[in-house]
Design a protein around this motif. Structure first.
Motif, PDB file in Angstrom:
ATOM      1  N   LYS A  20     -11.477  16.371  16.887  1.00 34.02           N
ATOM      2  CA  LYS A  20     -10.298  16.003  17.667  1.00 34.02           C
ATOM      3  C   LYS A  20     -10.340  16.713  19.010  1.00 34.02           C
ATOM      4  N   LYS A  21      -9.840  16.046  20.050  1.00 35.77           N
ATOM      5  CA  LYS A  21      -9.793  16.651  21.372  1.00 35.77           C
ATOM      6  C   LYS A  21      -8.596  17.594  21.447  1.00 35.77           C
ATOM      7  N   LYS A  22      -8.806  18.738  22.084  1.00 36.02           N
ATOM      8  CA  LYS A  22      -7.733  19.709  22.247  1.00 36.02           C
ATOM      9  C   LYS A  22      -6.866  19.300  23.431  1.00 36.02           C
ATOM     10  N   LYS A  23      -5.558  19.486  23.277  1.00 36.27           N
ATOM     11  CA  LYS A  23      -4.648  19.167  24.367  1.00 36.27           C
ATOM     12  C   LYS A  23      -4.648  20.318  25.369  1.00 36.27           C
ATOM     13  N   LYS A  24      -4.495  19.968  26.644  1.00 37.10           N
ATOM     14  CA  LYS A  24      -4.428  20.977  27.681  1.00 37.10           C
ATOM     15  C   LYS A  24      -3.051  21.630  27.638  1.00 37.10           C
ATOM     16  N   ALA A  25      -3.029  22.909  27.914  1.00 40.83           N
ATOM     17  CA  ALA A  25      -1.767  23.631  27.964  1.00 40.83           C
ATOM     18  C   ALA A  25      -1.003  23.201  29.222  1.00 40.83           C
ATOM     19  N   PRO A  26       0.316  23.104  29.139  1.00 40.27           N
ATOM     20  CA  PRO A  26       1.077  22.711  30.322  1.00 40.27           C
ATOM     21  C   PRO A  26       0.961  23.775  31.415  1.00 40.27           C
ATOM     22  N   ALA A  27       1.022  23.324  32.661  1.00 43.38           N
ATOM     23  CA  ALA A  27       0.902  24.238  33.798  1.00 43.38           C
ATOM     24  C   ALA A  27       2.086  25.200  33.805  1.00 43.38           C
ATOM     25  N   LYS A  28       1.787  26.469  34.114  1.00 42.96           N
ATOM     26  CA  LYS A  28       2.848  27.482  34.162  1.00 42.96           C
ATOM     27  C   LYS A  28       3.695  27.289  35.406  1.00 42.96           C
ATOM     28  N   LYS A  29       4.987  27.550  35.256  1.00 42.20           N
ATOM     29  CA  LYS A  29       5.882  27.472  36.407  1.00 42.20           C
ATOM     30  C   LYS A  29       5.643  28.680  37.300  1.00 42.20           C
ATOM     31  N   GLN A  30       5.819  28.458  38.603  1.00 40.52           N
ATOM     32  CA  GLN A  30       5.640  29.551  39.548  1.00 40.52           C
ATOM     33  C   GLN A  30       6.819  30.519  39.461  1.00 40.52           C
ATOM     34  N   GLY A  31       6.493  31.794  39.505  1.00 42.18           N
ATOM     35  CA  GLY A  31       7.528  32.828  39.503  1.00 42.18           C
ATOM     36  C   GLY A  31       8.134  32.982  40.894  1.00 42.18           C
ATOM     37  N   LEU A  32       9.130  33.818  41.003  1.00 40.99           N
ATOM     38  CA  LEU A  32       9.829  34.040  42.268  1.00 40.99           C
ATOM     39  C   LEU A  32       8.888  34.554  43.341  1.00 40.99           C
ATOM     40  N   TRP A  33       8.042  35.539  43.026  1.00 42.14           N
ATOM     41  CA  TRP A  33       7.139  36.109  44.025  1.00 42.14           C
ATOM     42  C   TRP A  33       6.103  35.094  44.503  1.00 42.14           C
ATOM     43  N   GLN A  34       5.624  34.234  43.624  1.00 40.20           N
ATOM     44  CA  GLN A  34       4.669  33.194  44.044  1.00 40.20           C
ATOM     45  C   GLN A  34       5.333  32.198  44.982  1.00 40.20           C
ATOM     46  N   LYS A  35       6.587  31.840  44.706  1.00 39.11           N
ATOM     47  CA  LYS A  35       7.315  30.911  45.592  1.00 39.11           C
ATOM     48  C   LYS A  35       7.533  31.524  46.960  1.00 39.11           C
ATOM     49  N   VAL A  36       7.906  32.807  47.006  1.00 42.94           N
ATOM     50  CA  VAL A  36       8.146  33.513  48.274  1.00 42.94           C
ATOM     51  C   VAL A  36       6.842  33.605  49.058  1.00 42.94           C
ATOM     52  N   LYS A  37       5.766  33.967  48.361  1.00 36.94           N
ATOM     53  CA  LYS A  37       4.472  34.107  49.014  1.00 36.94           C
ATOM     54  C   LYS A  37       3.992  32.768  49.582  1.00 36.94           C
ATOM     55  N   LYS A  38       4.217  31.693  48.823  1.00 35.21           N
ATOM     56  CA  LYS A  38       3.807  30.365  49.269  1.00 35.21           C
ATOM     57  C   LYS A  38       4.624  29.911  50.474  1.00 35.21           C
ATOM     58  N   SER A  39       5.920  30.212  50.479  1.00 34.39           N
ATOM     59  CA  SER A  39       6.777  29.794  51.590  1.00 34.39           C
ATOM     60  C   SER A  39       6.446  30.551  52.879  1.00 34.39           C
ATOM     61  N   LEU A  40       5.907  31.764  52.753  1.00 31.50           N
ATOM     62  CA  LEU A  40       5.524  32.536  53.927  1.00 31.50           C
ATOM     63  C   LEU A  40       4.121  32.208  54.419  1.00 31.50           C
ATOM     64  N   GLY A  41       3.468  31.288  53.715  1.00 31.08           N
ATOM     65  CA  GLY A  41       2.148  30.824  54.173  1.00 31.08           C
ATOM     66  C   GLY A  41       1.006  31.682  53.675  1.00 31.08           C
ATOM     67  N   GLY A  42       1.146  32.347  52.631  1.00 36.87           N
ATOM     68  CA  GLY A  42       0.088  33.242  52.182  1.00 36.87           C
ATOM     69  C   GLY A  42      -0.435  32.972  50.886  1.00 36.87           C
TER      70      GLY A  42
END
Length: 110
Positions: A88-110
Motif C-alpha cells: 500500500k502507498k503511504k499517505k503524505k503528512a499534511p503540511a505544517k502551519k507556519q508559526g508566528l515567527w515564520q509569518k513575521v520573518k516572511k512578511s519582512l522579506g527574509g
C-alpha cells in the motif's frame, strides 16, 4: 506437433488482444493445452479465459480455448507476478502551519 505456442491470459472484461501474452515451447497438443489451462486457472482463480495459438510454421492457428467456469472477481488489490501483494502507498503528512515567527520573518522579506 507444434514448436511454439502463444498463450493469451485474460481477466474478466478483457479482450483477448489486451490479455497477458506468454510463449511456451512445452505445449505440443490440444490435451496438453487443456491441462495447462486448468492448472493456470486453479493457481490464479481470477483468470476468465485462456487462448492457445499455434504460431509454428509462420501461421496463427487456434490450438485450444478455455473459459474458466469458476472465475473469481478480483478484490481490487493487484497481485505481483512474484506472488506477494502490492504494498500500500503511504499517505503524505499534511503540511505544517507556519508559526508566528515564520509569518513575521516572511512578511519582512527574509
Amino acid at each position: 506437433m507444434t514448436d511454439a505456442v502463444e498463450i493469451y491470459i485474460c481477466k474478466p472484461g478483457q479482450k483477448i488482444e489486451e490479455g497477458q501474452m506468454v510463449m511456451s515451447n512445452d505445449i505440443d497438443c490440444k490435451a496438453a493445452a487443456e491441462e495447462d489451462a486448468k492448472q493456470r486457472c486453479k493457481i490464479i482463480p481470477t483468470i476468465e479465459k485462456i487462448v492457445y495459438y499455434d504460431v509454428s510454421g509462420g501461421g496463427f492457428k487456434v490450438l485450444f480455448s478455455y473459459t474458466n467456469p469458476n472465475v473469481v472477481k478480483s478484490s481490487g488489490r493487484k497481485i505481483r507476478p512474484t506472488g506477494g501483494p502490492v504494498p500500500k502507498k503511504k499517505k503524505k503528512a499534511p503540511a505544517k502551519k507556519q508559526g508566528l515567527w515564520q509569518k513575521v520573518k516572511k512578511s519582512l522579506g527574509g
